[in-house]
Design an enzyme around this catalytic site. Structure first.
Site, mmCIF file in Angstrom:
data_model
loop_
_atom_site.group_PDB
_atom_site.id
_atom_site.type_symbol
_atom_site.label_atom_id
_atom_site.label_comp_id
_atom_site.label_asym_id
_atom_site.label_seq_id
_atom_site.Cartn_x
_atom_site.Cartn_y
_atom_site.Cartn_z
ATOM 1 N N ASP A 87 31.749 43.642 37.119
ATOM 2 C CA ASP A 87 31.357 44.074 35.783
ATOM 3 C C ASP A 87 29.843 44.242 35.669
ATOM 4 O OD1 ASP A 87 33.973 44.025 34.931
ATOM 5 O OD2 ASP A 87 33.847 41.978 34.152
ATOM 6 N N TYR A 119 34.235 33.383 44.521
ATOM 7 C CA TYR A 119 33.235 33.654 43.492
ATOM 8 C C TYR A 119 32.378 32.418 43.261
ATOM 9 C CZ TYR A 119 35.165 38.157 42.084
ATOM 10 O OH TYR A 119 35.565 39.469 42.066
#
Length: 252
Positions: A52, A110
């Site tokens: 994003d 992540y």
């Protein structure tokens, strides 16, 4: 036809994510522009994932097809010469023709980085989420444990529908403090839209007492986004590692 796998890193602050978009600056757009100059023709790159706006990557993999006989080492050097300073090509290697950076990916890790201090860090304002409240690492570490394993993560997806496949496997969650920096590492076979950011936001809400310490299992069982906490800010999130070997991701 050659199939080249590139490993890159980038600072996502000024980009509207990885995927090419009309009228927006993206990582894919910058890469394709640079590589097209080097390879003397249009180039399409295929990424391992989407990130994003504002999200960073310590490791991101992609592949591209070309008939040019440029050595991998030279391609890396040339690409880094054309790319802006916030995108770096780390390596290039020849792959079988059927390799696909996205579909052959076995899992990802992540990192969510929190700057936990009363004062902001002027050198990391876009690289870590500034969280002023006292953060009880032991509390949130224990609260996070129920997500490990295979579960329906519908509650942790911003765009889930009834037809969405929201089953994912989380292999490990690690939460460590280093001075004023708190790093949350999450590895799994795949991730839903905003899944890590909602997970981190929920941990912060638990830290602040909006949810009880043992709330995570109930949030999972609810299968409802409204049952989970806030969505943590994008600029603390990094795609940290990409795995193409299942044994590697399970090692952590």
């Amino acid at each position: 036809m050659r199939n080249l796998k590139l490993t890159i890193a980038y600072r996502g602050t000024r980009y509207h994510g990885f995927q090419r978009q009309p009228n927006a600056v993206t990582i894919q757009g910058e890469l394709e522009k640079a590589l097209s100059r080097i390879l003397n023709g249009p180039v399409t790159v295929y990424g391992c994932s989407r990130t994003d706006t504002g999200v960073h990557a310590n490791m991101f993999c992609l592949h591209l097809y070309t008939e040019r006989i440029i050595p991998c080492k030279n391609l890396v050097r040339a690409a880094n010469g054309y790319l802006p300073d916030d995108i770096s090509v780390l390596s290039c290697e020849e792959m079988p023709e059927n390799f696909h950076a996205r579909f052959d990916c076995k899992g990802k890790e992540y990192l969510y980085r929190i700057h936990n201090h009363e004062s902001k860090d002027p050198f990391a304002t876009d690289l870590a989420f500034h969280y002023r409240r006292p953060l009880n690492v032991d509390l949130i570490r224990e609260a996070a444990m129920p997500v490990i394993g295979t579960h329906d993560f519908h509650s942790f997806c911003a765009q889930a529908t009834e037809k969405s496949n929201t089953i994912r496997t989380i292999y490990d969650v690690s939460i460590e403090r280093h001075g004023s920096s708190v790093d949350i590492l999450v590895s799994g076979d795949g991730f839903l839209y905003n899944m890590v950011r909602i997970f981190v936001g929920t941990l912060l809400d638990i830290n602040e007492g909006y949810f009880p310490p043992d709330a995570m299992q109930g949030i999972l069982d609810a299968k409802d986004r409204l049952a989970a906490g806030r969505t943590a800010m994008a600029h603390g999130l990094y795609l940290n590692r990409v795995f193409y070997d299942e044994t590697e991701i399970k090692k952590g």
